[in-house]
Design an enzyme around this catalytic site. Structure first.
Site, PDB file in Angstrom:
ATOM      1  N   CYS A  57       0.839  -1.198   0.000  1.00 52.91           N
ATOM      2  CA  CYS A  57       0.000   0.000   0.000  1.00 52.91           C
ATOM      3  C   CYS A  57       0.879   1.254   0.000  1.00 52.91           C
ATOM      4  O   CYS A  57       0.594   2.229  -0.689  1.00 52.91           O
ATOM      5  CB  CYS A  57      -0.896   0.016   1.231  1.00 52.91           C
ATOM      6  SG  CYS A  57      -2.090  -1.334   1.320  1.00 52.91           S
TER       7      CYS A  57
ATOM      8  N   ASP B 272      25.138   1.893  26.505  1.00 46.96           N
ATOM      9  CA  ASP B 272      25.135   3.107  27.314  1.00 46.96           C
ATOM     10  C   ASP B 272      25.658   2.729  28.699  1.00 46.96           C
ATOM     11  O   ASP B 272      25.610   1.565  29.089  1.00 46.96           O
ATOM     12  CB  ASP B 272      23.707   3.655  27.398  1.00 46.96           C
ATOM     13  CG  ASP B 272      23.603   4.844  28.334  1.00 46.96           C
ATOM     14  OD1 ASP B 272      24.406   5.772  28.186  1.00 46.96           O
ATOM     15  OD2 ASP B 272      22.723   4.820  29.208  1.00 46.96           O
TER      16      ASP B 272
ATOM     17  N   ASP C 165      19.287   8.421  24.868  1.00 52.85           N
ATOM     18  CA  ASP C 165      19.739   7.335  23.998  1.00 52.85           C
ATOM     19  C   ASP C 165      18.836   7.156  22.783  1.00 52.85           C
ATOM     20  O   ASP C 165      19.186   6.418  21.857  1.00 52.85           O
ATOM     21  CB  ASP C 165      19.780   6.008  24.779  1.00 52.85           C
ATOM     22  CG  ASP C 165      20.706   6.063  25.977  1.00 52.85           C
ATOM     23  OD1 ASP C 165      21.812   6.615  25.834  1.00 52.85           O
ATOM     24  OD2 ASP C 165      20.333   5.552  27.043  1.00 52.85           O
TER      25      ASP C 165
END
Length: 743
Positions: free
Chosen positions: A22, A432, A635
């Protein structure tokens, strides 16, 4: 001539898109519309970027173009209003889809039972199946036929075309056999019906679409929450008068007043006052940063204590927060490679199947002898029925469902097929520091007394009483550590900004703060405590000095401690041949200490959100497949850029919304398990797709009668329907094998 005229660029929500094909149709239609310079559809966010010439066309006209093929644009002056309307439409569509799926299932069960056990007993059962199947196709599955027709009017085909064609032909053929069974009896053949095949096809495809919509239902939440970080109104000082106004009216150079607990609306620089600001949005660090005249502040960060005013420098779309929103929005638009493959093949597969059915009919007319018409019709119907897309429709969602369930058992949430496709290829993991490798909040790790004294509860009670009055973020860590001690009265208290506190308890004067603060107050530092302080600082710990009655009596070390499983998790990743990096907004000394303790060789410190994203881009340019693991808003930009994004479960909602995977327990040991599960699940998806395609490659020629010249075998449509069902069952059974996987 148009190229000399300025174009207008805008991103607008799209309605009606149900598959990647689509999105391709919308993009193709807009690109071929007069006045449009370029267009790009973001399927995940259900939006389209349009670059058009305002003098040649406008958004209402483009909306009319898309409505012609079953889609539409949501046109609003305010983007927030457009997103809200789109979310409302999406929720309504999901509820309608859910209702249709349930009702189709209720009707399909008796149809299948009759088809399996009472098929040949009486023609009355055929009428019952017809009555039950009619609402399945005409009401609950009507969108397949409507969309297929709209696609056909523009010379296009997608999965809806195949669903509508196969179910439509099966229903019409079965209805003919129900009303005119003597037509086949006169030719010595039994009039089989295939109502159950038509109903089951609609049910399974609706179920697959429902599962897909459920998986996509939260894709816009991250953007809405990010947008929500910016306040709607703000207090601005203009011409010496303070007034509250809409955030959209703020201009660069305005002086803005911020009070305790308020969100900072735009980027700027402090001109008066001081406070502590929670900047975890920018740095990911749990300790609020002190702000005074000359220091920068950023939109979306939260003022903790005190008040200040600042000069606006970047407003609107120029703020760091706005750039994060833009990056996340763009990155969320990536499409799952598996689904793209399915839709591309379906686009070719549908006309090929139709062509084969027509060729089969014509070939049997000329080569079928005295039963040419009978054989031609049966063979053509068999081709269309056996080419049912059930297996294709189930290949990805069933494996996803089982894989996601298996992940949930092991504290792993997996969002979509794209992350599954890429996770098993990951060769680089970015971690992190704060909240990922560490606990994410400061704790007292050491309490050292001068002269080696083991315990001083009365002194600790005094420290607790004073620290409970302090507004400094580290003070709470001390108070938490001493929560078991009784609360005593403070006779005098004074806070020295940026240095420490001074107070009197039980007629004794205490000083608590930095060592330099103690020295300025005339305290002679204890040599043993000074040496201990250096050692603790080398371990990335913050050290606070304590003095009482003019003597240096103790030091308190505070740190964001490592999680107990972090080093083991890093080791397991490295043993899998994965290169591990640590990126943090913290200082270099702390980063080095943490990296050394967990066994990470490569790390980068003092990074802003954009720096992390750029570092990941650099790795990707070198051919790396990168997974980013984080827990905070800071982050989200890097996570959106990464090939695979993983959020720690106790992190921010923004990080979890952006992430394609979430580790529920925040135990980093779940990460190696997640990568293994992803690898096994994507292998299962590919096995399913292979079987679905190979089944059609073999089944369609057999249904067309390719074996008839050799052994006289002509596939009955009834057997074709059974083969179709078997293909779906085999896909489901293969997916269920994932339940026994050991991670």
């Amino acid at each position: 001539m148009e190229t000399t005229i300025a174009t207008q660029k805008i991103t607008v929500p799209v309605t009606g898109m149900s598959c990647a094909a689509c999105a391709v149709s919308v993009e193709s239609m807009l690109k071929h519309t007069a006045g449009v310079a370029d267009a790009g559809v973001n399927y995940a966010n259900q939006s389209v970027y349009i670059d058009y010439y305002p003098k040649a066309t406008n958004l209402p006209a483009l909306d009319q173009v898309l409505q012609g093929i079953g889609y539409g644009l949501i046109i609003q002056e305010d983007q927030d209003d457009a997103i809200a309307e789109q979310d409302h439409i999406r929720q309504e569509h999901y509820q309608e889809l859910k209702t249709n799926t349930i009702r189709t299932g209720i009707l399909t069960v008796p149809i299948v039972i009759i088809g399996m056990f009472f098929m040949d007993q009486s023609n009355l059962y055929n009428y019952i199946m017809l009555v039950l199947t009619l609402p399945v196709l005409a009401f609950f599955g009507k969108d397949f036929f409507i969309n297929a027709w709209k696609q056909a009017t523009h010379g296009k085909a997608n999965m809806d075309t195949l669903v509508a064609l196969s179910t439509g032909v099966a229903f019409i053929f079965s209805s003919f056999n129900t009303f005119f069974p003597k037509f086949w009896h006169a030719r010595g053949l039994h009039p089989h019906v295939y109502f159950e095949a038509a109903a089951v096809i609609i049910f399974f495809i609706l179920l697959g679409k429902l599962m897909e919509e459920r998986a996509k239902s939260n894709t816009s939440d991250a953007l809405k929450k990010l947008i929500g970080l910016q306040p709607k109104t703000v207090r601005v000082i203009r011409d010496g008068v303070e007034a509250e106004m809409n955030i959209k009216e703020v201009r660069s150079g305005d002086e803005i007043v911020i009070r305790s607990g308020e969100k900072i609306p735009v980027d700027g620089k402090v001109v008066s006052g001081s406070s502590f600001v929670d900047e975890s949005l920018m740095t990911g660090e749990p300790i609020p940063a002190e702000k005074k005249a000359g220091d920068p502040v950023f939109a979306g960060t939260i003022n903790q204590n005190g008040s200040f005013s600042f000069i606006a420098e970047k407003v609107g779309k120029n703020t760091v927060l706005a750039q994060i929103i833009k990056t996340v929005q763009a990155a969320q638009g990536s499409k799952a490679p598996v689904q793209r493959l399915v839709d591309k093949i379906a686009g070719i597969f549908v006309p090929v199947v139709i062509g084969i059915a027509i060729l089969t009919f014509v070939a049997w007319i000329f080569l079928g002898g005295e039963n040419a018409i009978t054989h031609a019709l049966l063979a053509a119907v068999s081709v269309l029925v056996i080419a049912c897309p059930c297996a294709l429709g189930l290949a990805t969602p069933t494996a996803m469902m089982v894989g996601v369930g298996k992940g949930a058992e092991n504290n792993i949430l997996i969002r979509d097929a794209e992350s599954l496709e890429k996770a098993y290829k990951v060769d680089t993991v970015i971690l992190d520091k704060t909240g990922t490798l560490t606990e994410g909040h400061p704790k007292v790790t050491d309490w050292v007394w001068a002269g080696g004294v083991e315990s001083q509860d009365s002194r600790k009670a005094a420290v607790k009483a004073l620290e409970s009055r302090s507004e400094h973020p580290l003070a709470q860590a001390v108070v938490n550590e001493l929560s078991g001690l009784r609360q005593i009265d403070v006779e005098q208290f004074e806070s020295v900004t940026g240095s420490g506190i001074r107070g009197t308890v039980n007629a004794e004067t205490y000083l608590i703060g930095t060592f330099s603060f103690l020295e300025k107050e005339g305290i002679i530092l204890d040599d043993t405590l000074k040496n201990q302080s250096r050692n603790l600082r080398n371990q990335a710990k913050t050290v606070i000095g304590v003095a009482a009655s003019g003597k240096h009596i103790a030091l308190i070390a505070i740190a964001d401690q490592l999680k107990v499983t972090s080093a083991e998790a890093v080791s397991k990743l490295q043993k899998q041949g994965i290169e591990v990096f640590m990126l943090t907004g913290d200082n270099a000394q702390t980063a080095a200490a943490v990296a050394k303790e967990v066994g990470i060789q490569e790390y980068r410190a003092e990074l802003k959100p954009d720096d992390k994203m750029q570092f990941i881009k650099k790795l990707q340019s070198e051919g790396k497949i990168v997974a980013m693991v984080g827990d905070g808003i800071n982050d989200s930009q890097a996570m959106a850029q990464a090939d695979v994004s993983v959020a720690m479960g106790k992190g921010s909602d923004i990080a979890m919304d952006v992430a394609k995977m979430t580790l529920i327990t925040s135990d980093l040991l779940a990460l190696p398990k997640a990568l293994k599960l992803s690898r096994k699940t994507v292998i299962t998806i590919r096995q399913n797709l292979f079987w679905a395609f190979i089944y059609n490659v073999i089944g369609i020629p057999v249904a067309a009668g390719i074996l008839y010249p050799f052994n006289g075998f002509l596939l009955d449509p009834m057997i074709a329907g059974g083969a179709m069902a078997l293909s779906s069952v085999s896909v489901v059974l293969n997916s269920l094998r994932l339940k026994g996987l050991r991670l």
